[in-house]
Design an enzyme around this catalytic site. Structure first.
Site, mmCIF file in Angstrom:
data_model
loop_
_atom_site.group_PDB
_atom_site.id
_atom_site.type_symbol
_atom_site.label_atom_id
_atom_site.label_comp_id
_atom_site.label_asym_id
_atom_site.label_seq_id
_atom_site.Cartn_x
_atom_site.Cartn_y
_atom_site.Cartn_z
ATOM 1 N N CYS A 182 0.817 -1.211 0.000
ATOM 2 C CA CYS A 182 0.000 0.000 0.000
ATOM 3 C C CYS A 182 0.853 1.265 0.000
ATOM 4 C CB CYS A 182 -0.911 0.011 1.225
ATOM 5 S SG CYS A 182 -2.093 -1.329 1.195
ATOM 6 N N CYS B 193 14.819 7.010 -3.549
ATOM 7 C CA CYS B 193 13.416 6.605 -3.535
ATOM 8 C C CYS B 193 13.020 6.549 -2.064
ATOM 9 C CB CYS B 193 13.206 5.257 -4.228
ATOM 10 S SG CYS B 193 14.016 3.893 -3.400
#
Lengths: 95, 590
Positions: free
Chosen positions: B316, B525
């Site tokens: 998620c 990232c």
């Protein structure tokens, strides 16, 4: 023959975010594996390894023929006919 | 003396008094005959009351007394609960359990309930559902006698736990090893902001116990491991899979098959969800449907990256999820549990061997149900000749697929430590002129699209730095390193060398056929996995570029150095940088 394709569970992201596509072929029927190769070669927009492994779909992708698990229709031996609806669904893991 | 003394006022008639007397007489005339009638009635019935009549009166009195006593008890009951104030966090931490004795009201002796298995408090609590003819008192008693283990108290587990607790599942187990975080709350609605940092199983138990004090709730504050599964799973009747990764799903499946428990399985991501019931009534198990777990793929080849990058396999925090997607699936999972436990298994989607799929963005048909395969005789765990007979010696080690282990190796010099980057950015806050921002301001704020950030050397070896952020653009849009370039990982993987070069050069890039130099591209990232993949590809690409430029001189790694351009991976990603920023809240990450 005309085959209706549906992609969900995120697979649509590999097909230009299209959830539904219609494929027209010159033949009367097609085996599910050749169909998968055709989709890979002609419709897939990116990262084919996320859709196909070897000559079949990547593990974790459910294949439905007219809303039934393809295992009930013969699995990799299944024959697709004119008007069939084939769904490719990526299994979700989120929770 | 006459008793009738003249009225005051000197013989003057007192009319008011006379009127009163007249009224008095009138009333008397009306009442007296009735009195006479009443007296004659009494006389005609003058006898001792019979034994039955005496008992009737006594019994009436006793009922009245009991009623009064029960009123009192009910008041006491309310006060007890109020004094308890519910079971709050501190109580639970101190080991306070809900008081079960105080809730029982004495039953009126003239009244009998349909089943002695439900207390009056339970009848009141579950009344609206137990009057459903399909459930009834018997069904409610079955729910009370059931035990259900919910594995995962996240987006799916939140509604599952809430509804099962409210519906009166007698024993609810909640398992989770994670702690509540702010980023959970938009979907994990069983928790709250005050509980950030608390274990999710404990937090979920507190909320559920507030909702229903009649049931037993056990919090298992541990992640699911083979030994935990062996110890906990046998204690329950039904398992609910609310986990968020394939490893836990396979482990739970194998435990369910070995201990013969049905599983209500849900999953959700983005706007979608899937729901099915497996290992139920001789139906298939999870391995029947997915014989090959993602992490058993060849880990050395590109296939090993499938799970990390696959459209459905992500988590998620990478793919995004609307809170109501797991909410919808979780509520339906609770419904399936209630049917399986309440004696309505025929109505379960497990009985028809179907999977329900939900797509919140599908205007035509958000729900669809598909017919699944039957049990596979060759299944590794539930088949005729299973190869998995214990959780300890399974061919899968159930280790969560950690992309870092599968990503291409990089030389140590290709990594930047988060503290190194954080200190560099603090000292040289990225800005158009390289000068303006004050040093202690975290260099995270959305700004313009200028990213060719050249910073002078002398800062621990980083030299001139350009930050390339490979997160999805929606993540980047929320917050990012100022003046960094957003080049999402899927674009890096799919685009050609020329396209990437154009992106890296940017509007201000130089005119040479290589990335501008000298510069270090620090690729970032969220966690340092995608950036590692990106660095690997960029190094490969521009290694070749350097060789081509030199006419295939075969300079090897030195070719890159000669171009003065290096690609560095930020180890641990922006999350790790955030730990070097004060205050942490100033650098929100999604």
């Amino acid at each position: 023959m005309k085959v209706h394709l549906e992609f969900s569970g995120g697979l649509e992201l590999l097909f230009g975010k299209k959830k539904q596509l219609t494929l027209e072929l010159d033949q009367e029927t097609i085996g599910i594996l050749p169909l998968i190769q055709h989709i890979r070669d002609h419709l897939l927009k990116e990262r084919p390894e996320l859709f196909v492994v070897g000559n079949s779909v990547r593990p974790g992708i459910l294949v439905l023929i007219n809303d039934c698990d393809w295992e009930l229709e013969g699995g990799t031996e299944s024959i697709v006919r004119d008007g069939d609806k084939i769904c490719f669904i990526s299994t979700l893991h989120g929770g | 003396m006459s008793s009738a003394s003249p009225p005051p006022g000197g013989g003057k008639v007192n009319w008011e008094l006379w009127i009163l007397r007249a009224v008095g007489v009138g009333v008397a005339l009306y009442i007296v005959p009735r009195w006479v009638h009443f007296l004659s009635f009494l006389v005609s019935n003058s006898r001792r009351p019979s034994r039955e009549e005496q008992q009737l009166v006594l019994r009436s009195l006793s009922i009245l007394e009991d009623h009064a006593r029960s009123k009192e008890a009910s008041i006491t009951h309310q006060i007890t609960l109020e004094e308890l104030g519910g079971i709050d966090e501190q109580d639970t931490a101190a080991g306070v359990e809900p008081v079960s004795g105080a809730r029982e009201m004495p039953m009126a002796p003239f009244w009998t309930s349909g089943s002695s298995a439900l207390s009056s408090a339970e009848v009141e609590l579950y009344g609206r559902q137990l009057i459903l003819p399909q459930l009834g008192v018997a069904g409610q008693v079955r729910l009370k006698e059931s035990s259900v283990l919910v594995v995962g108290a996240g987006g799916l587990g939140s509604p599952v736990c809430l509804y099962l607790a409210a519906a009166g599942i007698g024993r609810l187990g909640i398992m989770d090893g994670d702690a509540v975080a702010m980023t959970n709350l938009h979907r994990q609605v069983i928790h709250n902001a005050a509980r950030c940092g608390t274990n999710k199983a404990i937090s979920a138990k507190q909320t559920c116990q507030h909702l229903n004090k009649q049931i037993r709730i056990d919090a298992h504050d541990t992640p699911l491991t083979p030994s935990v599964a062996e110890r906990v799973v046998p204690q329950y009747d039904v398992l609910v899979d609310c986990t968020d990764n394939p490893a836990a799903r396979y482990l739970l499946n194998d435990a369910a098959v070995l201990f013969n428990k049905p599983v209500v399985c849900g999953s959700a991501l983005r706007w979608e969800g899937q729901l099915w019931v497996y290992n139920y009534r001789s139906g298939p198990c999870y391995r029947c449907l997915h014989p090959q777990p993602p992490h058993r793929l060849d880990q050395s080849g590109p296939e090993g990256l499938f799970n990390a990058l696959s459209p459905g396999g992500g988590a998620c925090d990478m793919e995004g999820v609307i809170g109501t997607a797991p909410g919808t699936i979780g509520v339906m999972q609770a419904m399936e549990v209630l049917k399986v436990c309440g004696g309505l298994g025929d109505h379960s989607i497990g009985a028809s061997n179907r999977m329900v799929m939900y797509d919140g963005l599908d205007a035509e048909g958000p729900f669809r149900s598909i017919r699944l395969r039957t049990k596979r005789p060759t299944c590794a765990v539930c088949g005729d000749h299973p190869s998995i007979s214990s959780l300890q010696d399974s061919p899968d080690d159930y280790i969560d697929m950690c992309p870092a282990d599968l990503l291409p190796p990089l030389p140590p010099s290709a990594h930047v430590k988060p503290s190194q980057l954080a200190s560099h950015l603090h000292r040289h806050p990225p800005s158009e002129a390289n000068l303006s921002a004050p040093p202690r301001v975290p260099p995270i704020l959305q700004d313009d699209n200028t990213y060719q950030q050249q910073v002078g050397g002398g800062d621990g070896g980083l030299g001139a730095v350009s930050v390339v952020d490979v997160r999805p653009s929606a993540h980047y849009a929320v917050s990012h390193v100022r003046h960094s370039l957003n080049l999402p990982i899927d674009q890096i993987l799919s685009q050609s060398k020329e396209e990437l070069l154009a992106r890296l050069r940017g509007p201000r890039g130089n005119n040479r056929g290589a990335p501008p130099s000298p510069v270090s591209y620090v690729v970032v990232c969220r966690r340092g996995n995608d950036s590692r993949l990106a660095v690997s590809k960029l190094r490969d690409l521009f290694q070749e570029e350097a060789d081509d430029d030199q006419g295939g001189g075969g300079e090897g790694g030195e070719g890159r150095e000669e171009k003065g351009c290096t690609f560095l991976n930020l180890q641990g990603g922006l999350e790790a940088v955030r730990r070097n920023v004060e205050p942490t809240e100033a650098m929100p990450l999604v």
